[in-house]
Design an enzyme around this catalytic site. Sequence first.
Site, PDB file in Angstrom:
ATOM      1  N   ARG A  46      -7.493  -6.090  -4.076  1.00 56.06           N
ATOM      2  CA  ARG A  46      -6.825  -4.864  -3.668  1.00 56.06           C
ATOM      3  C   ARG A  46      -7.876  -3.900  -3.124  1.00 56.06           C
ATOM      4  NH1 ARG A  46      -9.209  -1.893  -6.356  1.00 56.06           N
ATOM      5  NH2 ARG A  46      -8.267  -0.124  -5.294  1.00 56.06           N
ATOM      6  N   ARG A  89       1.903  -7.217   1.795  1.00 50.78           N
ATOM      7  CA  ARG A  89       1.896  -5.797   1.419  1.00 50.78           C
ATOM      8  C   ARG A  89       2.051  -4.977   2.696  1.00 50.78           C
ATOM      9  NH1 ARG A  89      -2.090  -3.504  -2.862  1.00 50.78           N
ATOM     10  NH2 ARG A  89      -0.263  -2.185  -3.149  1.00 50.78           N
ATOM     11  N   ASP A 237      -4.939   4.080   2.345  1.00 53.55           N
ATOM     12  CA  ASP A 237      -4.486   2.787   2.856  1.00 53.55           C
ATOM     13  C   ASP A 237      -3.964   2.855   4.283  1.00 53.55           C
ATOM     14  OD1 ASP A 237      -4.205   0.594   0.428  1.00 53.55           O
ATOM     15  OD2 ASP A 237      -4.207   2.662  -0.253  1.00 53.55           O
TER      16      ASP A 237
END
Length: 354
Positions: A46, A89, A237
């Site tokens: 991650r 994702r 992100d």
Amino acid sequence: MENVTLSPDGKSVVIIDQTKLPNAIEYLTLSTSRQMYDAIFALKVRGAPAIGICAGFSIYCLAQTIEETEYDAFLLKFREYKDYLDSSRPTAVNLSWALKRMGKVVLDAKDKSIDEILSLLKAECIAIKEEDIKICKAISEYGLEFLKDGDGILTHCNAGPLATSQYGTALGPLILGKERGMNFKVFADETRPLLQGARLTAFELHEAGIDVTLICDNMASIVMKNGFINACFVGCDRVAENGDTANKIGTSGVAILAKHYGIPFYVMCPTSTIDLNCKTGDDIEIELRSEDEIKSKWYEKPMAPSDVKCYNPAFDVTDHNLITAIITEHGVCKAPFEVSLREAVKKAEDIINK
């Protein structure tokens, strides 16, 4: 401690399973598309840059398994793998960025043999990681300009070496400053529901010898009010064209508190995280995750009635008006972000296209 790398034979991806930290350092070998998808989806790997690096390595490994020897058939199968990994994702733009970059290698090599294409893919995925090391060092240098010895810093989620390839983004200036003899007092939000701040950020800072104090997310206001905090450092992100920024759930609340208390709020990210095709934060797709992460993941027994509903968005969007600056490897971007972010992205593209 490398968190994402190719296996010695170049056939698999080797990662640190971040779901096991800080209690154990376990390495996973990813050899199939399902294992690679699961590693990203389940947060075994991650952090936006680390996801991009893993995706680059993964699609290269999968390309080696394609048995087609004719270009069009090879491309079709390659795209299937690429789209599958890309669906793991939706919020972190580095995932799609890395896969598009690997895809461009294949598209630009139509007249080459499959073996030549595989060699080009290997070089590209290695380049993505090597570039990230340089990028994180540059972000750390720029971020360090906003720190003084003895500063108190609030962090949220995890944007350190585990989330990248080295140094990290938001933690990079702190680690670099420590290497140069500076001292900081860091307050790390635990970051519910998956506790990235407790499990990962506190772990990394402690290992680096940096003074770190773990707090619950709902304690951010009081440490600001008490005068413990000089600045907030977070990663992200995805950044929209106008400067709206998607980061781990709870980040926007920290930014609102920082604005109230007059504390600067800095976002640190590589230019690959900037999505100029995304006009505002309203255009960013927010990933929704399992209710179990809230009700039962960290407990021997569920801490809520089994039939109680949960709302579990993985990210929220921080309004650009709450952000003091966005720090990239190509400098510090300030309002108007539509101008400064575009300039940073152009610098990055010019370097790649040289």
